[in-house]
Design a protein around this motif. Structure first.
Motif, PDB file in Angstrom:
ATOM      1  N   VAL A   1      60.415  70.614   9.494  1.00  0.00           N
ATOM      2  CA  VAL A   1      60.888  69.227  10.301  1.00  0.00           C
ATOM      3  C   VAL A   1      60.038  69.329  11.009  1.00  0.00           C
ATOM      4  O   VAL A   1      60.655  70.347  12.528  1.00  0.00           O
ATOM      5  N   ILE A   2      60.103  68.444  11.494  1.00  0.00           N
ATOM      6  CA  ILE A   2      59.860  68.082  13.251  1.00  0.00           C
ATOM      7  C   ILE A   2      61.070  67.514  13.525  1.00  0.00           C
ATOM      8  O   ILE A   2      61.122  66.217  13.811  1.00  0.00           O
ATOM      9  N   VAL A   3      61.990  67.271  15.135  1.00  0.00           N
ATOM     10  CA  VAL A   3      62.923  66.500  15.658  1.00  0.00           C
ATOM     11  C   VAL A   3      62.015  67.255  17.312  1.00  0.00           C
ATOM     12  O   VAL A   3      61.469  67.572  18.168  1.00  0.00           O
ATOM     13  N   ASP A   4      61.552  65.455  17.607  1.00  0.00           N
ATOM     14  CA  ASP A   4      61.701  64.885  19.004  1.00  0.00           C
ATOM     15  C   ASP A   4      62.476  64.058  19.261  1.00  0.00           C
ATOM     16  O   ASP A   4      62.584  62.942  18.392  1.00  0.00           O
ATOM     17  N   ALA A   5      63.096  63.856  20.586  1.00  0.00           N
ATOM     18  CA  ALA A   5      63.287  62.986  21.156  1.00  0.00           C
ATOM     19  C   ALA A   5      62.791  61.173  21.534  1.00  0.00           C
ATOM     20  O   ALA A   5      63.287  59.882  20.753  1.00  0.00           O
ATOM     21  N   LEU A   6      61.563  61.312  21.579  1.00  0.00           N
ATOM     22  CA  LEU A   6      60.858  60.560  21.550  1.00  0.00           C
ATOM     23  C   LEU A   6      60.610  59.743  20.157  1.00  0.00           C
ATOM     24  O   LEU A   6      60.836  60.309  18.684  1.00  0.00           O
ATOM     25  N   PRO A   7      60.396  58.014  19.986  1.00  0.00           N
ATOM     26  CA  PRO A   7      60.212  57.408  17.957  1.00  0.00           C
ATOM     27  C   PRO A   7      59.324  57.453  17.853  1.00  0.00           C
ATOM     28  O   PRO A   7      58.703  57.358  16.522  1.00  0.00           O
ATOM     29  N   GLU A   8      57.851  58.083  18.385  1.00  0.00           N
ATOM     30  CA  GLU A   8      57.055  58.577  17.654  1.00  0.00           C
ATOM     31  C   GLU A   8      56.617  60.054  17.889  1.00  0.00           C
ATOM     32  O   GLU A   8      56.290  60.609  18.776  1.00  0.00           O
ATOM     33  N   PRO A   9      55.713  60.043  17.194  1.00  0.00           N
ATOM     34  CA  PRO A   9      54.656  61.819  17.257  1.00  0.00           C
ATOM     35  C   PRO A   9      54.364  62.019  18.616  1.00  0.00           C
ATOM     36  O   PRO A   9      53.210  60.327  19.031  1.00  0.00           O
ATOM     37  N   GLY A  10      53.456  62.830  18.774  1.00  0.00           N
ATOM     38  CA  GLY A  10      52.578  62.895  20.082  1.00  0.00           C
ATOM     39  C   GLY A  10      53.177  63.548  21.139  1.00  0.00           C
ATOM     40  O   GLY A  10      52.320  63.352  22.466  1.00  0.00           O
ATOM     41  N   GLY A  11      54.632  63.460  21.738  1.00  0.00           N
ATOM     42  CA  GLY A  11      55.090  64.138  22.706  1.00  0.00           C
ATOM     43  C   GLY A  11      54.093  63.356  23.994  1.00  0.00           C
ATOM     44  O   GLY A  11      54.407  61.487  23.855  1.00  0.00           O
ATOM     45  N   GLN A  12      53.717  63.828  25.166  1.00  0.00           N
ATOM     46  CA  GLN A  12      53.625  63.427  26.445  1.00  0.00           C
ATOM     47  C   GLN A  12      52.108  62.442  26.082  1.00  0.00           C
ATOM     48  O   GLN A  12      51.928  61.799  26.617  1.00  0.00           O
ATOM     49  N   ILE A  13      51.480  63.105  25.246  1.00  0.00           N
ATOM     50  CA  ILE A  13      50.368  62.547  25.482  1.00  0.00           C
ATOM     51  C   ILE A  13      50.816  60.512  25.147  1.00  0.00           C
ATOM     52  O   ILE A  13      49.833  59.337  24.866  1.00  0.00           O
ATOM     53  N   ALA A  14      51.729  60.939  23.742  1.00  0.00           N
ATOM     54  CA  ALA A  14      51.543  58.965  23.370  1.00  0.00           C
ATOM     55  C   ALA A  14      52.039  58.282  24.140  1.00  0.00           C
ATOM     56  O   ALA A  14      52.390  56.976  23.866  1.00  0.00           O
TER      57      ALA A  14
END
Length: 323
Positions: free
Chosen positions: A25-38
């Motif tokens: 399971v991948i959890v991220d505060a941003l609305p799309e994958p990619g982190g700071q790159i995206a």
């Protein structure tokens, strides 16, 4: 396995976990994958990924997402991991989300990049935030035929200048020092590309009715007025670990300390990428990808005692998605 952070290291950790037969399971505060790159530089070319002479940020993210998709990771996006506690059985972990949700997992890989980041700025820029002033360039083409001013002297400022030079009507880089912090090769390319460079200079004012139209730059005793429909503040970021700082992890210089297996001081909790630290670490995306593989394979052994640390050779196996 739970992965905190959907940047390159987190995505690759999920792929490596799937390759070992683990679900993730991948959890991220941003609305799309990619982190700071995206979020910050999807159009910038990245030069430190093995096998790529250069790859745009969004293309790298797309490839990592497709690679991980073979094993069906579940994404929990736009939601912040706020707490980390033992599960009731004491054999795994619970990630508490800010909105009250929970994720349970046998192991956790923290791949949260630089944690929470707030862009540095200048007082004169704040009134025009979102009205011509930004701190990154999601789409290069949005600046076609514009006069663009870039403030900063690091790699990001030089990279944006090089990327925008063929598109914008004009590009001016304003740096408060004479010497650039950016890589020397990039600085030479910037001058060769015809970018106007003002050193020992400072943006002191912005003007415009509804949007940015002009900036004033002071250099020495001279004040210049530059047309500008866009200004990119590449002044770096103020970073913090955010909620991770309260998870009981050993912190060194505002980063998570790990051993050679990428494990933190907590059992079955690993840290990879820019959020981790150990002696001799080199902060490159390619290094973070290797750390993700190390963490995922050690987690596989922890969760399945008796299994081999080294996975089967990928060239010998057909990928079988996890149900």
């Amino acid at each position: 396995m739970a992965v905190v952070g959907a940047g390159p290291a987190g995505l690759y950790a999920a792929y490596c976990a799937g390759f070992r037969g683990l679900s993730s399971v991948i959890v991220d505060a941003l609305p799309e994958p990619g982190g700071q790159i995206a979020a910050l530089y999807p159009e910038k070319k990245i030069h430190d990924v093995a096998g790529h002479v250069a790859v745009r940020g969004r293309e790298l993210v797309e490839q990592l997402v497709a690679q991980a998709a073979q094993f069906g990771p579940r994404y929990v996006l736009g939601r912040t991991a706020a707490t980390l506690t033992r599960d009731p059985a004491g054999t795994g972990w619970e990630l508490g989300l800010e909105d009250g949700g929970q994720v349970r997992a046998g192991a956790v890989v923290i791949a949260a990049g630089l944690g929470r980041s707030v862009p540095r700025t200048l007082p004169c820029l704040r009134p025009y935030e979102g009205r011509g002033v930004a701190h990154h360039v999601p789409r290069l083409d949005a600046h076609r035929d514009r006069d663009v001013v870039i403030v900063g002297g690091g790699d990001s400022a030089v990279d944006w200048a090089l990327a925008l030079a063929p598109i914008a009507r004009s590009v001016t880089v304003v740096h408060r020092r004479a010497a650039f912090r950016a890589h020397e090769h990039g600085v030479r390319q910037m001058y060769a590309a015809g970018v106007q460079v003002l050193t020992d200079a400072q943006v002191t004012a912005c003007h415009g009715v509804r949007r940015l139209e002009e900036v004033r730059v002071t250099t020495g005793e001279q004040e210049l007025r530059l047309p500008a429909q866009a200004l990119v503040g590449a002044l770096g970021f103020l970073t913090s670990l955010g909620p991770v700082a309260d998870w009981g992890l050993r912190v060194e210089n505002r980063l998570l300390a790990v051993d050679r297996t990428m494990r933190t001081n907590l059992e079955r909790v690993y840290a990879v990428g820019d959020i981790c630290t150990y002696e001799g670490r080199v902060p490159l995306i390619s290094v973070g990808l290797g750390e993700a593989a190390t963490a995922a394979n050690h987690a596989a052994v922890e969760l399945r005692p008796g299994s081999r640390l080294a996975p089967e050779h990928s060239t010998d196996l057909d990928a079988v998605p996890v149900s």
